[in-house]
Design a protein around this motif. Structure first.
Motif, mmCIF file in Angstrom:
data_model
loop_
_atom_site.group_PDB
_atom_site.id
_atom_site.type_symbol
_atom_site.label_atom_id
_atom_site.label_comp_id
_atom_site.label_asym_id
_atom_site.label_seq_id
_atom_site.Cartn_x
_atom_site.Cartn_y
_atom_site.Cartn_z
ATOM 1 N N VAL A 52 0.841 -1.201 0.000
ATOM 2 C CA VAL A 52 0.000 0.000 0.000
ATOM 3 C C VAL A 52 0.875 1.251 0.000
ATOM 4 O O VAL A 52 0.627 2.211 -0.749
ATOM 5 C CB VAL A 52 -0.959 0.013 1.207
ATOM 6 N N LYS A 53 1.910 1.252 0.817
ATOM 7 C CA LYS A 53 2.820 2.402 0.876
ATOM 8 C C LYS A 53 3.496 2.622 -0.475
ATOM 9 O O LYS A 53 3.623 3.766 -0.949
ATOM 10 C CB LYS A 53 3.869 2.184 1.961
ATOM 11 N N GLN A 109 1.002 4.079 -2.908
ATOM 12 C CA GLN A 109 0.765 5.482 -2.590
ATOM 13 C C GLN A 109 1.860 6.369 -3.171
ATOM 14 O O GLN A 109 1.601 7.491 -3.608
ATOM 15 C CB GLN A 109 0.681 5.668 -1.073
ATOM 16 N N GLU A 110 3.082 5.865 -3.205
ATOM 17 C CA GLU A 110 4.187 6.618 -3.789
ATOM 18 C C GLU A 110 4.117 6.608 -5.315
ATOM 19 O O GLU A 110 4.288 7.645 -5.959
ATOM 20 C CB GLU A 110 5.518 6.022 -3.332
ATOM 21 N N ARG A 138 1.576 6.316 -7.275
ATOM 22 C CA ARG A 138 0.437 7.048 -7.843
ATOM 23 C C ARG A 138 0.798 8.497 -8.136
ATOM 24 O O ARG A 138 0.092 9.170 -8.891
ATOM 25 C CB ARG A 138 -0.758 6.993 -6.895
ATOM 26 N N GLN A 139 1.880 8.997 -7.546
ATOM 27 C CA GLN A 139 2.340 10.351 -7.839
ATOM 28 C C GLN A 139 3.049 10.423 -9.193
ATOM 29 O O GLN A 139 3.253 11.514 -9.728
ATOM 30 C CB GLN A 139 3.303 10.825 -6.741
ATOM 31 N N LEU A 151 -6.474 3.810 -1.007
ATOM 32 C CA LEU A 151 -5.709 4.238 -2.177
ATOM 33 C C LEU A 151 -6.521 4.961 -3.247
ATOM 34 O O LEU A 151 -6.010 5.882 -3.894
ATOM 35 C CB LEU A 151 -5.043 3.016 -2.825
ATOM 36 N N ASP A 155 -8.826 7.026 -5.838
ATOM 37 C CA ASP A 155 -9.503 8.291 -6.095
ATOM 38 C C ASP A 155 -10.942 8.024 -6.523
ATOM 39 O O ASP A 155 -11.860 8.739 -6.129
ATOM 40 C CB ASP A 155 -8.795 9.064 -7.209
#
Length: 251
Positions: A184-185, A188-189, A191-192, A209, A211
Motif C-alpha cells: 500500500v505504501k 501510494q508513492e 500514484r504520484q 488508495l 480516487d
C-alpha cells in the motif's frame, strides 16, 4: 487517459463483459472491485490485448487501441502485473527486470546473456528495483524471494517499461499484513508518478488508495464514483461490500 465504451466479451453463452463503459483520468488511481466472477480480470485482459472484445471500443491517450496487439500497447505505455506471478523463477531479480527493459527497447532475445552484458539495461533495471525497494535483492534468484518480494518485483518489471498507465491485477493477493502494508505504501508513492488501474479484493487497501472506484457484477458496472459514494451505495452494499464498509469514510 483511458476510455472504454460499450465493451462486450462473450465466452460461448456467457457474457463476461456486458456493455461496459469506463473512464480513467490521467493521474488518478482507479480501483475496480467486484465479487469473484464479476469479469475484472477479463476486462484487464482486454485492456492489454490478451483478449479482444466482441464489440465496443478502447481508447488510450486519445488513440483507438481496441484491436491493437499487446506489444504495441506496451510500446504506447500500457503495463500490467498479473493476478498470479509471472516471473522467470530461475533468473535473478535483476535479470527479470533487465529483460523487460530489453523487450521495451525493441532488442532481440537472441541470447539470454545479452541483457546481462549491456550496461544500460542493467542500470535501468537497478533503478526500477530500487524504486520498489528491492535494490539490495537484485542478485537474488526469484525462487528465493518471498511472495511479497515477488509481487514487488512484478511492479519493477512493469515500471521498467516506462508506462503511462499501470494495470495491477490483485497485487495484494497472498500477502501477509506486513507485506500488504508495504505494498500500500509503495502504491501510494507510485500514484504520484503514473496513472494506475487497480483490481483488488482487499477493501481496506482499495479505500485507502483509490480516487475513484468502479464496481462490477456479472460483467456490468453497477456503480462508479468516489470512495465515499461507493461506501454508501445500497446496491453495492448488497452485491459486494456488506455492512462492514457501509460507513462514512475514515482517512
Amino acid at each position: 487517459m483511458l476510455r472504454v465504451e460499450n465493451l462486450v466479451r462473450r465466452f460461448g453463452g456467457i457474457t463476461a463483459t456486458d456493455n461496459l463503459s469506463l473512464d480513467v483520468a490521467r493521474g488518478e488511481l482507479h480501483a475496480i472491485i467486484g465479487p469473484n466472477g464479476a469479469g475484472k480480470t477479463t476486462l484487464i485482459s482486454q485492456l492489454t490485448g490478451q483478449l479482444l472484445p466482441n464489440s465496443g471500443a478502447i481508447r488510450f491517450a486519445g488513440r483507438e487501441i481496441t484491436t491493437m496487439p499487446s506489444y504495441k500497447r506496451s510500446a504506447l505505455g500500457l503495463a500490467r502485473s498479473f493476478q498470479i506471478t509471472s516471473l522467470l523463477t530461475d533468473f535473478t531479480a535483476l535479470d527479470n527486470v533487465a529483460l523487460a527493459v530489453q523487450a521495451h527497447d525493441g532488442h532481440s532475445f537472441y541470447f539470454w546473456g545479452s541483457a546481462r552484458n549491456e550496461k544500460h539495461l542493467r542500470e535501468a533495471a537497478r533503478s526500477a528495483l530500487a524504486r520498489v525497494g528491492l535494490g539490495h535483492r537484485a542478485d537474488v534468484v526469484v525462487s528465493e524471494l518471498s511472495h511479497g518480494e515477488q509481487r514487488e518485483l512484478e511492479l519493477a518489471v512493469a515500471l521498467a517499461t516506462k508506462p503511462q498507465l499501470l494495470l495491477l491485477d490483485e497485487p495484494m493477493a497472498g500477502l501477509g499484513i506486513t507485506e500488504s502494508a508495504r505494498m500500500v505504501k509503495l502504491l501510494q508513492e507510485l500514484r504520484q508518478e503514473v496513472t494506475i488501474v487497480l483490481v483488488e479484493h482487499d477493501m481496506d487497501a482499495v479505500f485507502a488508495l483509490a480516487d475513484r472506484i468502479t464496481v462490477l457484477v456479472y460483467g456490468r458496472v453497477i456503480a462508479s464514483g468516489a470512495p465515499s459514494a461507493i461506501r454508501q451505495n445500497e446496491e453495492v452494499r448488497r452485491a459486494y461490500l456488506g455492512d462492514q464498509h457501509a460507513v462514512t469514510d475514515h482517512a
